[in-house]
Enzyme design. Sequence first.
Site, PDB file in Angstrom:
ATOM      1  N   GLU A  92      22.230 -16.752  -9.752  1.00  0.00           N
ATOM      2  CA  GLU A  92      21.018 -16.034 -10.122  1.00  0.00           C
ATOM      3  C   GLU A  92      21.166 -14.574  -9.733  1.00  0.00           C
ATOM      4  O   GLU A  92      21.673 -14.252  -8.649  1.00  0.00           O
ATOM      5  CB  GLU A  92      19.795 -16.646  -9.439  1.00  0.00           C
ATOM      6  N   ASP A 121      35.608  -3.752  -2.292  1.00  0.00           N
ATOM      7  CA  ASP A 121      36.157  -4.690  -1.319  1.00  0.00           C
ATOM      8  C   ASP A 121      37.169  -5.621  -1.990  1.00  0.00           C
ATOM      9  O   ASP A 121      37.027  -5.978  -3.163  1.00  0.00           O
ATOM     10  CB  ASP A 121      35.015  -5.517  -0.717  1.00  0.00           C
ATOM     11  N   LYS A 126      42.455  -6.906  -4.269  1.00  0.00           N
ATOM     12  CA  LYS A 126      43.559  -7.789  -4.655  1.00  0.00           C
ATOM     13  C   LYS A 126      43.055  -9.008  -5.431  1.00  0.00           C
ATOM     14  O   LYS A 126      43.836  -9.721  -6.058  1.00  0.00           O
ATOM     15  CB  LYS A 126      44.305  -8.288  -3.416  1.00  0.00           C
ATOM     16  N   GLU A 166      39.820  -1.346  -1.140  1.00  0.00           N
ATOM     17  CA  GLU A 166      40.448  -2.007  -0.002  1.00  0.00           C
ATOM     18  C   GLU A 166      41.585  -2.885  -0.525  1.00  0.00           C
ATOM     19  O   GLU A 166      41.384  -4.034  -0.903  1.00  0.00           O
ATOM     20  CB  GLU A 166      39.439  -2.866   0.764  1.00  0.00           C
ATOM     21  N   ASP A 187      37.132  -4.839  10.150  1.00  0.00           N
ATOM     22  CA  ASP A 187      38.029  -5.992  10.131  1.00  0.00           C
ATOM     23  C   ASP A 187      39.109  -5.880  11.198  1.00  0.00           C
ATOM     24  O   ASP A 187      39.318  -6.794  11.998  1.00  0.00           O
ATOM     25  CB  ASP A 187      38.712  -6.128   8.759  1.00  0.00           C
ATOM     26  N   LYS A 206      50.448  17.806  17.934  1.00  0.00           N
ATOM     27  CA  LYS A 206      51.445  17.137  18.766  1.00  0.00           C
ATOM     28  C   LYS A 206      50.855  15.857  19.327  1.00  0.00           C
ATOM     29  O   LYS A 206      49.714  15.839  19.807  1.00  0.00           O
ATOM     30  CB  LYS A 206      51.889  18.052  19.907  1.00  0.00           C
TER      31      LYS A 206
END
Length: 406
Positions: free
Chosen positions: A128, A199, A202, A224, A292, A376
């Site tokens: 829904e 998000d 992949k 991501e 994460d 540095k």
Amino acid sequence: MGSLSCLLFFIIIILPTITASTILFQGSIGSHQKKEGGTIPSSNPFLNYLPLKLLMFGLLHPLSLFHLKGYLPGKLYDLNSSKYGNQDELKALIKALHDKGIQSVADIDINHRTAAKQDGRGIWCIFEGGTDDARLDWGPSFICGDDVTYSDGKGNPDSGEGYPPAPDIDHVNPQVQQELSDWMNWLKTEIGFNGWRFDFVKGYAPQYTKVYMEKTNTTFAVGENWNTDRQAVRDWVNAAGGTVTAFDFATKGELQDAVQGQLSKLKDSNGGPPGLIGIMPGNAVTFIDNHDTGSTQKIWPFPSDKVMQGYAYILTHPGIPSIFYDHFFDWSLKGEISKLTMIRIRNGIKASSTVRILASDPDLYVAAIDDKVIAKIGPRYDVGNLVPKNFRLATSGNDYAVWEKQ
């Protein structure tokens, strides 16, 4: 099955032109809300502490969710079924951000969804959208056909990696593409968002990220793609249209190894930075930790005693650096991080800035950025004659220092 909402926010601090210095600020409002209490707006300390009077972006997670952590979206249009606040409070927060010069960027989790109802088989696969009409009201045919746990087999095969906790949505389906794009545009026009964090990219082919980028015409977007292979991430960015940025997991991996006595790793075979910033800096978002890798999950945390070395690196180098909420506020590092941020802004260091690595020994790394700043990191104190006399020390801390050209 209830529906909950949580917020994940980022801030991107930029100068008045889009080509100038850009900095991301990231945190999980859900976890901080529990600690601090109050409504959505009052749970954001950055609203009352802005070290820089600049244009900014802020990124929030507005989704209607089944899971408290915020990554099992359900009724996408319903922003009122939440323990973290309602739609009006979210809009008020975004207005408060806008009033501070902060634009809001929504955390978009569209790889999968949680269903509202079971079908005749007893499978949770009836979705829904959260409206009175049929927008985003989908059935099992909208699930990838090879997601055998939830699908009826009528959808297209998954174009990316699977996600076992929830049904994988079929992004090949033109109706899915259009209705998700319509929802994202609603987040812009009705709620006030200005861009996206995609998000788990992949989970579906990059060509569909390109579709959503083109259909929503966003100001800023980051994906991501949890991959330490910088070439693979560059390929994803290009396949997604070339305008989206990506979190630079390669730089994080190399950097957190490097600060543990392996600083020579910060120079690749071509003499440049080893992460995505070494081959595609304008599309790289560098970071030390996020919700994460660090925070309460700690999946892949940066060495805690060397975090400021990490910030000395990413806040002076190319790419879009990300500041983590926990480090800035909870770890009381806002003073040191703010100094580094001001150095970046003051010298106009941007995503496409150039790096000249002057030293990359196991205990010492020195680099000149745009020939305006020298950074540095490492335990060796003596940098010899690597810092010219016309550079002055701008800030320093435990095993890091930054100089500015006079």
